[in-house]
Design a protein around this motif. Structure first.
Motif, PDB file in Angstrom:
ATOM      1  N   LYS A 176       0.813  -1.214   0.000  1.00 52.55           N
ATOM      2  CA  LYS A 176       0.000   0.000   0.000  1.00 52.55           C
ATOM      3  C   LYS A 176       0.850   1.270   0.000  1.00 52.55           C
ATOM      4  CE  LYS A 176      -3.653   0.106   2.594  1.00 52.55           C
ATOM      5  NZ  LYS A 176      -4.549   0.055   3.759  1.00 52.55           N
ATOM      6  N   LYS A 177       2.094   1.146   0.510  1.00 52.72           N
ATOM      7  CA  LYS A 177       3.041   2.276   0.588  1.00 52.72           C
ATOM      8  C   LYS A 177       2.550   3.406   1.496  1.00 52.72           C
ATOM      9  CE  LYS A 177       5.253   1.601  -3.926  1.00 52.72           C
ATOM     10  NZ  LYS A 177       4.619   0.330  -4.261  1.00 52.72           N
ATOM     11  N   THR A 178       1.462   3.177   2.215  1.00 54.14           N
ATOM     12  CA  THR A 178       0.949   4.199   3.137  1.00 54.14           C
ATOM     13  C   THR A 178       0.686   3.622   4.520  1.00 54.14           C
ATOM     14  OG1 THR A 178      -1.311   3.771   2.355  1.00 54.14           O
ATOM     15  CG2 THR A 178      -0.100   5.567   1.307  1.00 54.14           C
ATOM     16  N   GLY A 179       1.291   2.477   4.829  1.00 57.14           N
ATOM     17  CA  GLY A 179       1.007   1.817   6.096  1.00 57.14           C
ATOM     18  C   GLY A 179      -0.058   0.745   5.925  1.00 57.14           C
ATOM     19  N   THR A 180      -0.292   0.007   6.972  1.00 54.45           N
ATOM     20  CA  THR A 180      -1.229  -1.115   6.889  1.00 54.45           C
ATOM     21  C   THR A 180      -2.689  -0.680   6.895  1.00 54.45           C
ATOM     22  OG1 THR A 180      -1.051  -1.325   9.296  1.00 54.45           O
ATOM     23  CG2 THR A 180       0.352  -2.751   7.967  1.00 54.45           C
ATOM     24  N   GLY A 181      -2.990   0.460   7.512  1.00 58.35           N
ATOM     25  CA  GLY A 181      -4.367   0.944   7.552  1.00 58.35           C
ATOM     26  C   GLY A 181      -5.111   0.495   8.796  1.00 58.35           C
ATOM     27  N   ARG A 182      -6.236   1.148   9.063  1.00 55.19           N
ATOM     28  CA  ARG A 182      -7.019   0.877  10.267  1.00 55.19           C
ATOM     29  C   ARG A 182      -7.615  -0.538  10.293  1.00 55.19           C
ATOM     30  NH1 ARG A 182      -9.124   4.394  13.852  1.00 55.19           N
ATOM     31  NH2 ARG A 182      -7.150   5.438  13.404  1.00 55.19           N
ATOM     32  N   PRO A 183      -8.158  -1.073   9.166  1.00 52.56           N
ATOM     33  CA  PRO A 183      -8.714  -2.431   9.225  1.00 52.56           C
ATOM     34  C   PRO A 183      -7.691  -3.464   9.709  1.00 52.56           C
ATOM     35  CG  PRO A 183      -9.438  -1.348   7.230  1.00 52.56           C
ATOM     36  CD  PRO A 183      -8.422  -0.445   7.852  1.00 52.56           C
ATOM     37  N   TYR A 184      -6.463  -3.353   9.217  1.00 49.48           N
ATOM     38  CA  TYR A 184      -5.438  -4.298   9.667  1.00 49.48           C
ATOM     39  C   TYR A 184      -5.167  -4.139  11.160  1.00 49.48           C
ATOM     40  CZ  TYR A 184      -0.971  -6.597  10.372  1.00 49.48           C
ATOM     41  OH  TYR A 184       0.025  -7.403  10.866  1.00 49.48           O
ATOM     42  N   GLN A 185      -5.142  -2.897  11.640  1.00 50.14           N
ATOM     43  CA  GLN A 185      -4.885  -2.669  13.058  1.00 50.14           C
ATOM     44  C   GLN A 185      -5.962  -3.330  13.917  1.00 50.14           C
ATOM     45  OE1 GLN A 185      -4.387   1.538  13.721  1.00 50.14           O
ATOM     46  NE2 GLN A 185      -2.750   1.734  12.213  1.00 50.14           N
ATOM     47  N   VAL A 186      -7.227  -3.193  13.505  1.00 46.97           N
ATOM     48  CA  VAL A 186      -8.327  -3.826  14.248  1.00 46.97           C
ATOM     49  C   VAL A 186      -8.180  -5.343  14.220  1.00 46.97           C
ATOM     50  CG1 VAL A 186     -10.826  -4.167  14.312  1.00 46.97           C
ATOM     51  CG2 VAL A 186      -9.886  -1.894  13.829  1.00 46.97           C
ATOM     52  N   LEU A 187      -7.891  -5.883  13.038  1.00 49.62           N
ATOM     53  CA  LEU A 187      -7.716  -7.335  12.905  1.00 49.62           C
ATOM     54  C   LEU A 187      -6.565  -7.825  13.772  1.00 49.62           C
ATOM     55  CD1 LEU A 187      -8.214 -10.060  11.429  1.00 49.62           C
ATOM     56  CD2 LEU A 187      -6.569  -9.283   9.715  1.00 49.62           C
ATOM     57  N   GLY A 188      -5.428  -7.147  13.689  1.00 52.45           N
ATOM     58  CA  GLY A 188      -4.258  -7.581  14.436  1.00 52.45           C
ATOM     59  C   GLY A 188      -4.471  -7.557  15.937  1.00 52.45           C
ATOM     60  N   VAL A 189      -5.061  -6.483  16.441  1.00 51.16           N
ATOM     61  CA  VAL A 189      -5.317  -6.372  17.879  1.00 51.16           C
ATOM     62  C   VAL A 189      -6.328  -7.436  18.317  1.00 51.16           C
ATOM     63  CG1 VAL A 189      -6.275  -4.900  19.684  1.00 51.16           C
ATOM     64  CG2 VAL A 189      -4.723  -3.933  17.978  1.00 51.16           C
ATOM     65  N   GLY A 190      -7.362  -7.664  17.508  1.00 51.31           N
ATOM     66  CA  GLY A 190      -8.370  -8.676  17.854  1.00 51.31           C
ATOM     67  C   GLY A 190      -7.781 -10.065  17.962  1.00 51.31           C
ATOM     68  N   VAL A 191      -6.950 -10.446  16.986  1.00 53.10           N
ATOM     69  CA  VAL A 191      -6.333 -11.780  17.027  1.00 53.10           C
ATOM     70  C   VAL A 191      -5.290 -11.864  18.140  1.00 53.10           C
ATOM     71  CG1 VAL A 191      -5.033 -13.485  15.701  1.00 53.10           C
ATOM     72  CG2 VAL A 191      -6.780 -12.110  14.571  1.00 53.10           C
ATOM     73  N   ALA A 192      -4.573 -10.765  18.392  1.00 49.52           N
ATOM     74  CA  ALA A 192      -3.550 -10.769  19.445  1.00 49.52           C
ATOM     75  C   ALA A 192      -4.164 -10.948  20.829  1.00 49.52           C
ATOM     76  CB  ALA A 192      -2.738  -9.481  19.389  1.00 49.52           C
ATOM     77  N   LEU A 193      -5.348 -10.387  21.051  1.00 48.56           N
ATOM     78  CA  LEU A 193      -6.006 -10.525  22.357  1.00 48.56           C
ATOM     79  C   LEU A 193      -6.713 -11.867  22.504  1.00 48.56           C
ATOM     80  CD1 LEU A 193      -7.566  -6.954  22.755  1.00 48.56           C
ATOM     81  CD2 LEU A 193      -5.536  -7.867  23.893  1.00 48.56           C
ATOM     82  N   GLY A 194      -6.990 -12.519  21.384  1.00 52.78           N
ATOM     83  CA  GLY A 194      -7.756 -13.763  21.413  1.00 52.78           C
ATOM     84  C   GLY A 194      -7.228 -14.837  22.347  1.00 52.78           C
ATOM     85  N   PRO A 195      -5.931 -15.197  22.278  1.00 50.28           N
ATOM     86  CA  PRO A 195      -5.426 -16.259  23.158  1.00 50.28           C
ATOM     87  C   PRO A 195      -5.652 -15.993  24.644  1.00 50.28           C
ATOM     88  CG  PRO A 195      -3.863 -15.822  21.411  1.00 50.28           C
ATOM     89  CD  PRO A 195      -4.927 -14.763  21.301  1.00 50.28           C
ATOM     90  N   LEU A 196      -5.536 -14.735  25.068  1.00 51.41           N
ATOM     91  CA  LEU A 196      -5.742 -14.415  26.491  1.00 51.41           C
ATOM     92  C   LEU A 196      -7.205 -14.567  26.881  1.00 51.41           C
ATOM     93  CD1 LEU A 196      -3.474 -11.285  27.013  1.00 51.41           C
ATOM     94  CD2 LEU A 196      -3.072 -13.621  27.784  1.00 51.41           C
ATOM     95  N   PHE A 197      -8.117 -14.050  26.061  1.00 54.73           N
ATOM     96  CA  PHE A 197      -9.542 -14.124  26.391  1.00 54.73           C
ATOM     97  C   PHE A 197     -10.042 -15.561  26.372  1.00 54.73           C
ATOM     98  CE2 PHE A 197      -9.492  -9.582  25.354  1.00 54.73           C
ATOM     99  CZ  PHE A 197     -10.296  -9.084  26.372  1.00 54.73           C
ATOM    100  N   ILE A 198      -9.624 -16.327  25.376  1.00 51.83           N
ATOM    101  CA  ILE A 198     -10.066 -17.718  25.292  1.00 51.83           C
ATOM    102  C   ILE A 198      -9.562 -18.511  26.489  1.00 51.83           C
ATOM    103  CG2 ILE A 198      -9.761 -19.850  23.967  1.00 51.83           C
ATOM    104  CD1 ILE A 198      -9.977 -18.186  21.453  1.00 51.83           C
ATOM    105  N   LEU A 199      -8.347 -18.244  26.940  1.00 45.62           N
ATOM    106  CA  LEU A 199      -7.814 -18.925  28.118  1.00 45.62           C
ATOM    107  C   LEU A 199      -8.647 -18.624  29.357  1.00 45.62           C
ATOM    108  CD1 LEU A 199      -5.521 -20.515  29.549  1.00 45.62           C
ATOM    109  CD2 LEU A 199      -4.326 -18.327  29.815  1.00 45.62           C
ATOM    110  N   ASN A 200      -9.074 -17.391  29.536  1.00 46.37           N
ATOM    111  CA  ASN A 200      -9.786 -16.987  30.755  1.00 46.37           C
ATOM    112  C   ASN A 200     -11.250 -17.409  30.776  1.00 46.37           C
ATOM    113  OD1 ASN A 200      -7.577 -15.720  31.998  1.00 46.37           O
ATOM    114  ND2 ASN A 200      -7.868 -13.872  30.773  1.00 46.37           N
TER     115      ASN A 200
END
Length: 550
Positions: A176-200
């Motif tokens: 994209k040459k302009t960064g990953t964009g907001r949709p990617y940020q939402v996706l990345g944060v959601g998947v990154a938090l997933g393992p912790l929430f599923i464990l609890n």
């Protein structure tokens, strides 16, 4: 060795083949061994790519080179029945995961939160240590089956998946040459938090179902995005990524069916079936195909952070060094030798007012008055700042008064500091001749940019302020440590201890502008976000003119 991770993974494939021939192995055991021997070195090598002058990345690279004995220890822990011996071997693998997690944490702290895809990779590196903890618990017999499942969860959903998402972010940012964009940020944060929430919430029926469903939606989103982007790749990674995406959608569907069965008390898909199908397809097929695909695509790192020179000065009083150089009659005229050397797309030296340019290149021709103000509510920081200055042997600054100071610029021997063309800017109280402030100016070049590199030595470390020059649009000049929009730059305020450099949440800006010939105004601000913690206001005037107070 050109590709040590690939070479060691090939050795791991051979060891794993022999293991499967001579040792009876369950799906859970095979999945763990596959991660230990093959996936970990492949992904660590792809993350770092080349160990440049970044302490954290050099650490991770060296840890990767030492992985084989630790992976064999993990394999032995899997083979032995739960108990003390198995737990002892598992501790070695846990120690290895701690080394990886430490490198990931220091890499994160050295760079900051952005770019977000690099932070997602670092979170994956940290998650692997959680997998190591669960592996030890399973090996000593505290949590045998549940511990193995959680160890798999953090090795794959925590480590492997997040690193893959981070590699996808690298490619997306370059594409994209302009960064990953907001949709990617939402996706990345959601998947990154997933393992912790599923464990609890794994033991809570309805909440567990909701969290699992949300997590599955994020992963389906990821797979659909991969399928959409796969048209940009060559045939082999394109097909591998498409098959991996479809497999992940299939296994995530099994997860939803399993959680739904728990809610309805039908249990038509049991834990054994989930382990067999979900574990096999995710660990042995999806992970292999996805890792192979992204290694083939090989998205390059966008920027190497903290790859700049750091002062070696560690002093109790800056005046000791300055006095030595002053006694040798070493003097310079300005903080910047030639402003034209900083020309870039962000800065045009020709637009800078003549008086501002003269101040930077002929700093010793000027004297100044200064007023120091801390933001209300941060008085405790001001007190600590004053005590630190006194410990370092520097005179106290009266925060309630206006001081007239005179500066001199003294060259510093490169052997002492470690950087090139270093100049100490010493500001003394005109009335008492006491040194009030001293910092050490240098510059460095990185990726076609020239940066101002300012050191503030501490008793046990050093603060480094890296700034770029920016036009203010009115003939003035701003030395700014704020990151650019693409987050690819050295700008920032850093704290170094030994060879480790950490990025702080602070931002330091120095804005100087001309009032009329022979007189300037300047303001130095230290900020967190948009809130200014410290503000130093300067009235600057050529020495042959009279400096008016107020």
């Amino acid at each position: 060795m050109k590709k040590p991770g690939l070479t060691m993974a090939a050795i791991g494939v051979f060891i794993m083949f022999l293991w499967f021939v001579f040792v009876e192995t369950t799906i859970l055991d095979a999945s763990l061994i596959f991660a230990f021997l093959i996936l970990v070195p492949l992904l660590l090598e792809e993350i770092i790519q080349s160990p440049e002058n970044n302490r954290a990345e050099q650490w991770i690279w060296n840890v990767m080179l030492a992985y084989l004995p630790f992976s064999v220890a993990g394999m032995l822990a899997v083979a032995l029945p739960p108990g003390l011996k198995s737990g002892s071997w598992a501790l070695l693998w846990f120690f290895f995961t701690l080394l990886i997690a430490f490198g990931g944490l220091m890499r994160w702290l050295g760079r900051g939160w952005f770019p977000i895809h690099e932070t997602i990779i670092d979170i994956g590196l940290i998650y692997i240590a959680a997998g190591g903890v669960w592996f030890v618990l399973a090996s000593v017999g505290v949590e045998t089956i549940a511990g193995q499942i959680q160890a798999l969860h953090f090795h794959y959903a925590g480590f492997v998946l997040l690193v893959l998402i981070g590699l996808f972010g690298r490619w997306l940012s370059a594409y994209k040459k302009t960064g990953t964009g907001r949709p990617y940020q939402v996706l990345g944060v959601g998947v990154a938090l997933g393992p912790l929430f599923i464990l609890n919430v794994s033991h809570q029926h309805f909440l567990g179902f909701v969290v699992t469903a949300v997590y599955v939606l994020f992963l389906v989103w990821l797979c659909l995005w991969w399928l959409w982007c796969s048209v940009e790749f060559k045939m082999w990674p394109k097909m591998a990524l498409r098959i991996a995406s479809l497999l992940l959608i299939l296994t995530m569907g099994l997860s939803i069916m399993y959680r739904l069965g728990l809610e309805m008390n039908t249990y038509w898909l049991g834990v054994g079936d989930m382990t067999k199908w979900h574990g096999t397809f995710n660990a042995l097929f999806f992970s292999w195909l996805a890792v192979a695909a992204w290694r083939s695509i090989h998205p390059v790192k966008g920027y190497t952070y903290t790859n700049f020179p750091v002062s070696r000065l560690r002093i109790r009083g800056s005046s000791d060094h300055v006095s030595e150089w002053r006694a040798r009659h070493l003097y310079a005229e300005g903080l910047v030798h030639d402003l034209s050397s900083h020309q870039s797309v962000h800065f045009d030296p020709g637009s800078v007012h003549t008086e501002v340019r003269r101040f930077l290149e002929k700093t010793t021709d000027y004297k100044m008055g200064m007023t120091v103000r801390w933001r209300r509510g941060f008085n405790l920081i001001a007190v600590l700042f004053q005590r630190l200055r006194q410990r370092a042997g520097v005179n106290r600054i009266d925060l309630s008064s206006y001081l007239e100071v005179e500066g001199e610029v003294v060259p510093v021997r490169e052997g002492k500091d470690g950087r090139k063309n270093v100049k100490a800017w010493v500001r003394k109280n005109i009335d008492t001749n006491e040194t009030m402030l001293t910092n050490y100016y240098s510059s460095h070049h990185h990726r076609g940019r020239t940066y101002i590199n300012i050191a503030y030595p501490l008793p046990v470390g050093v603060i480094t302020v890296v700034q770029i020059l920016i036009n203010d649009g009115d003939g003035g000049l701003i030395l700014s440590s704020s990151s650019k929009e693409d987050r690819r730059g050295d700008e920032g305020v850093y704290l170094s201890f030994g060879n480790w450099t950490l990025r702080t949440i602070l931002c330091a800006d120095f804005h100087v502008r001309a009032e009329h010939p022979g007189r300037l105004q300047a303001c130095y601000k230290v900020k967190v976000g948009k809130a200014a913690l410290l503000k130093i206001s300067y009235r600057i005037e050529k020495k042959e003119n009279h400096l008016k107070l107020g």
